[in-house]
Design an enzyme around this catalytic site. Structure first.
Site, PDB file in Angstrom:
ATOM      1  N   TYR A   1       0.864  -1.185   0.000  1.00 25.25           N
ATOM      2  CA  TYR A   1       0.000   0.000   0.000  1.00 25.25           C
ATOM      3  C   TYR A   1       0.897   1.230   0.000  1.00 25.25           C
ATOM      4  O   TYR A   1       1.630   1.462   0.971  1.00 25.25           O
ATOM      5  CB  TYR A   1      -0.883  -0.059   1.243  1.00 25.25           C
TER       6      TYR A   1
ATOM      7  N   TYR B   1     -12.107  -4.573   6.782  1.00 33.40           N
ATOM      8  CA  TYR B   1     -10.812  -4.253   7.402  1.00 33.40           C
ATOM      9  C   TYR B   1     -10.963  -3.173   8.473  1.00 33.40           C
ATOM     10  O   TYR B   1     -10.547  -3.326   9.623  1.00 33.40           O
ATOM     11  CB  TYR B   1      -9.808  -3.787   6.340  1.00 33.40           C
ATOM     12  N   HIS B   2     -11.564  -2.061   8.092  1.00 32.52           N
ATOM     13  CA  HIS B   2     -11.621  -0.915   9.001  1.00 32.52           C
ATOM     14  C   HIS B   2     -12.614  -1.129  10.134  1.00 32.52           C
ATOM     15  O   HIS B   2     -12.556  -0.449  11.156  1.00 32.52           O
ATOM     16  CB  HIS B   2     -11.965   0.355   8.215  1.00 32.52           C
TER      17      HIS B   2
ATOM     18  N   LYS C   1     -11.499  17.024  15.833  1.00 38.84           N
ATOM     19  CA  LYS C   1     -10.705  16.398  14.775  1.00 38.84           C
ATOM     20  C   LYS C   1     -10.562  17.404  13.632  1.00 38.84           C
ATOM     21  O   LYS C   1     -11.406  17.462  12.731  1.00 38.84           O
ATOM     22  CB  LYS C   1     -11.365  15.106  14.288  1.00 38.84           C
TER      23      LYS C   1
ATOM     24  N   ASP D   1      -8.624  13.983   8.523  1.00 42.78           N
ATOM     25  CA  ASP D   1      -8.405  12.654   9.100  1.00 42.78           C
ATOM     26  C   ASP D   1      -9.716  12.111   9.655  1.00 42.78           C
ATOM     27  O   ASP D   1     -10.275  12.645  10.604  1.00 42.78           O
ATOM     28  CB  ASP D   1      -7.344  12.747  10.207  1.00 42.78           C
TER      29      ASP D   1
ATOM     30  N   HIS E   1     -10.119   8.895  10.785  1.00 45.37           N
ATOM     31  CA  HIS E   1      -9.938   7.781  11.720  1.00 45.37           C
ATOM     32  C   HIS E   1     -10.253   8.292  13.125  1.00 45.37           C
ATOM     33  O   HIS E   1      -9.396   8.845  13.810  1.00 45.37           O
ATOM     34  CB  HIS E   1      -8.503   7.238  11.645  1.00 45.37           C
TER      35      HIS E   1
END
Length: 670
Positions: A15, A169-170, A538, A542, A544
């Site tokens: 990646y 995945y996340h 935040k 981003d 996440h």
């Protein structure tokens, strides 16, 4: 003894992408020369969220976590001297997936490629963006339309392309258990296939072609047996859903096709050399079992919890795959777990529990309804909080973090600031200048006509891909394409899951949380406030948000009033909220590397507003040198992944509030 015939290895990817299209192109060609067999493109956050590099929200984010691609010229440079007809390219892109695939197709056409031979994958799973990764743009319904249009276009024009990568995945990164990972991913797949077949764009006899192009992208954690059984359960459930719900008879079209990136959540900043054995064990979970083997694997690097890996670090991860595939006898045998009572019992249990949860989500109206109601997000925040609580209590052991913490000096990180790659801060200005030059030199009338046609199509119900291709050819930019659709579809702010998350850590007398609660209450009383108020912000792009959410939930449980408005805020919006809510502390969470740009901006704005006495604390993946610079700029405290004790962090935030308000330190253990 006759030599056994080896199976063909999985696709090996890294990646990668950063700074500029030119720098990323050089990296790709170098990786391919080292034996990598597929490309995996990381796009920067402005590209992922539909902003041009000169937008206010893109500040500090350009080229940080991936490559900026603003228009056709960038895509040409990204794949210069890489023949796309021969390549298998995975693009981690979701809200703007249609746009990036259109650019990719046009570049392939310019190379003279037969686009019907293009192979690769666009991630294009928007549900997990609402739940865990935060690069969504549009509301659920138009997002599903974009996905539907893209799937039907590729089945007809790019038949070897995987137009969606249902991405669990996340979800694991956000705290999902194996059952949640399976059931939420399957519920997403059902929502997507139902929408595609309801659109009327695919004739009945081609349903199997659609199902055969649906791929998955999963996470493999360090619990080897559980993860391997999870993959077998995934395959069994997918086979059943595609046969029973959609009537797919051909077993090849029902095959569960997945790629994997092994777990980055479990990589530690403390003793980072331990990450290598974690990565190997996680890779075995998705390669060792022939009947549930991944089609493509990409591995993180040992130093990913420290910052951006260097080319050498990525090479190490590629070599891990190559040693397993080419030196071991792994690929010579049939499935080595076939007939195992232990494995079969575990798989059966996962299948049963997952089917029950899938049914529960269907009763709510499906995955999209469960996103909009906040159910899925609240479940993930709760699971993640429970896991963090187990780690803090020592019930879940992490070597080098909460056990076996004594260590020899690490030669890999002796000079920590050179153990990762950094992005030149001047890079952003160069990318912005190049964008302005592109806009100045294009056929402006054609670009505006293409955008008008796109908006007209979006306001109706036709397939959006042809209009998107014309935008790509006309020199439209990423931000312009996304804003045209924002004008029609609107934007979406996903539920945060914080207010509805249950209490995960007990606060009985004598516990660390009880001590912090007492400290919080006493400080509020001394300040004459009903409760201490913490703003969790935040800034930037981003998305996440897992860490921010866990801080918000624990601060709430410690007696704070928490102001958390979710992701994607400008420094100005954060400061306005801090002043309006009269908060006692501002906590900023940034994992994308934009802290050096955005945190000082917040500090400046607080000073200009006469609120310099509000302490600002920062958390994220922040190298040592940057942490020192932030403290010198006026940040009260910096927290990184090694600060895994959330209750302790909340206690330190109370200390900083006391210090800022000139109160004596409290002798309450935290």
């Amino acid at each position: 003894m006759a030599e056994r015939k080896k199976d063909r290895p999985w696709l090996m990817r890294t990646y990668a992408g950063h700074s500029t299209a030119e720098a990323s192109n050089e990296l790709y060609r170098r990786n391919l020369a080292k034996g990598q067999t597929g490309l995996s493109v990381a796009f920067d956050l402005p590209t992922q969220t539909g902003y041009d590099p000169d937008h206010v929200l893109a500040r500090g984010e350009v080229g940080r976590v991936g490559v900026p691609v603003s228009h056709l010229g960038d895509m040409r440079r990204l794949f210069r001297d890489i023949p796309l007809e021969q390549m298998n390219t995975s693009m981690t892109i979701n809200a703007t997936a249609m746009w990036l695939l259109a650019l990719y197709q046009v570049v392939a056409e310019e190379q003279g490629a037969d686009v019907s031979k293009l192979q690769g994958t666009t991630q294009n799973d928007i549900v997990k963006e609402y739940l865990s990764r935060g690069t969504h743009v549009f509301p659920p319904s138009p997002s599903l339309r974009l996905t539907t249009d893209m799937i039907t276009y590729t089945v007809n024009h790019l038949p070897k392309w995987n137009p969606i990568n249902i991405c669990s995945y996340h979800l694991q990164e956000a705290g999902a258990t194996p059952v949640q990972e399976i059931s939420y991913a399957m519920s997403t797949a059902i929502a997507v296939l139902d929408a595609v077949f309801a659109s009327g764009q695919v004739p009945e006899e081609r349903r199997g072609d659609v199902v055969a192009r649906i791929s998955f992208f999963v996470n493999a954690g360090v619990r080897f047996i559980e993860e391997m059984c999870k993959m077998r359960a995934f395959g069994r459930i997918w086979d059943g859903i595609t046969r029973e719900r959609y009537g797919i008879e051909d077993p090849r079209q029902r095959r569960f096709r997945y790629g994997v990136q092994v777990n980055s959540l479990g990589l530690t900043e403390a003793q980072p050399e331990n990450n290598v054995q974690r990565i190997v064990l996680e890779m075995l979970a998705v390669t060792l079992s022939k009947d549930a083997r991944a089609r493509a694997v990409q591995l993180p690097a040992w130093n990913e919890a420290l910052g951006l890996p260097r080319p050498w670090d990525q090479q190490w991860s590629l070599r891990i795959q190559q040693v397993l595939a080419h030196e071991s006898d792994l690929l010579e045998y049939d499935d080595v777990f076939e007939g195992s009572h232990v494995v079969e019992a575990k798989v059966n249990a996962l299948v049963e529990e997952s089917l029950a949860e899938i049914e529960r989500i269907q009763e709510m109206g499906g995955a999209m309804a469960a996103v909009e109601s906040g159910y899925l997000k609240a479940q993930l925040v709760a699971s993640h909080a429970e896991r963090r609580a187990r780690i803090e209590a020592g019930e879940e052991k992490i070597v080098g973090v909460n056990c076996f913490e004594s260590t020899e000096p690490n030669p890999l990180t002796a000079d920590l600031d050179t153990a990762i790659q950094t992005v030149d801060p001047a890079n952003e200005a160069r990318v912005v200048a190049a964008l302005h030059e592109w806009r100045d030199n294009r056929d402006e009338a054609r670009a505006q006509d293409a955008l008008a046609a796109l908006k007209a199509m979006a306001a109706g119900d036709g397939n959006l891909f042809a209009a998107t291709l014309e935008c790509a050819r006309a020199g439209v930019t990423t931000g312009e394409w996304a804003w045209a659709l924002r004008d029609v579809f609107g934007e979406f702010r996903a539920p945060t899951g914080v207010s509805s998350a249950p209490v995960a850590v007990a606060a009985e007398e004598g516990t660390p949380l009880a001590a912090v609660r007492e400290k919080t209450a006493r400080t509020a009383a001394e300040l004459g406030a009903g409760r201490l108020r913490l703003l969790v912000g935040k800034p930037g792009l981003d998305g996440h948000s897992n860490g921010a959410e866990q801080i918000a939930v624990r601060a709430r449980d410690a007696g704070f009033e928490v102001v958390y408005q979710g992701i994607r805020l400008t420094p100005g919006q954060i400061v306005d909220a801090a002043l309006a809510e009269d908060v006692h502390c501002v906590g900023l969470s940034i994992l994308s590397g934009s802290h050096a740009e955005l945190v000082p901006d917040v500090l400046r704005r607080l000073r200009d507003a006469g609120a310099a006495d509000i302490p600002v604390v920062v958390g994220g993946i922040i190298p040592n040198a940057d942490a020192d610079a932030l403290r010198r700029a006026g940040v009260a405290a910096v927290f990184t992944p090694k600060d895994f004790g959330i209750t302790e962090i909340i206690g330190r935030i109370v200390d900083e509030i006391r210090k800022a308000n000139k109160l004596d330190p409290l002798e309450v253990p935290a």
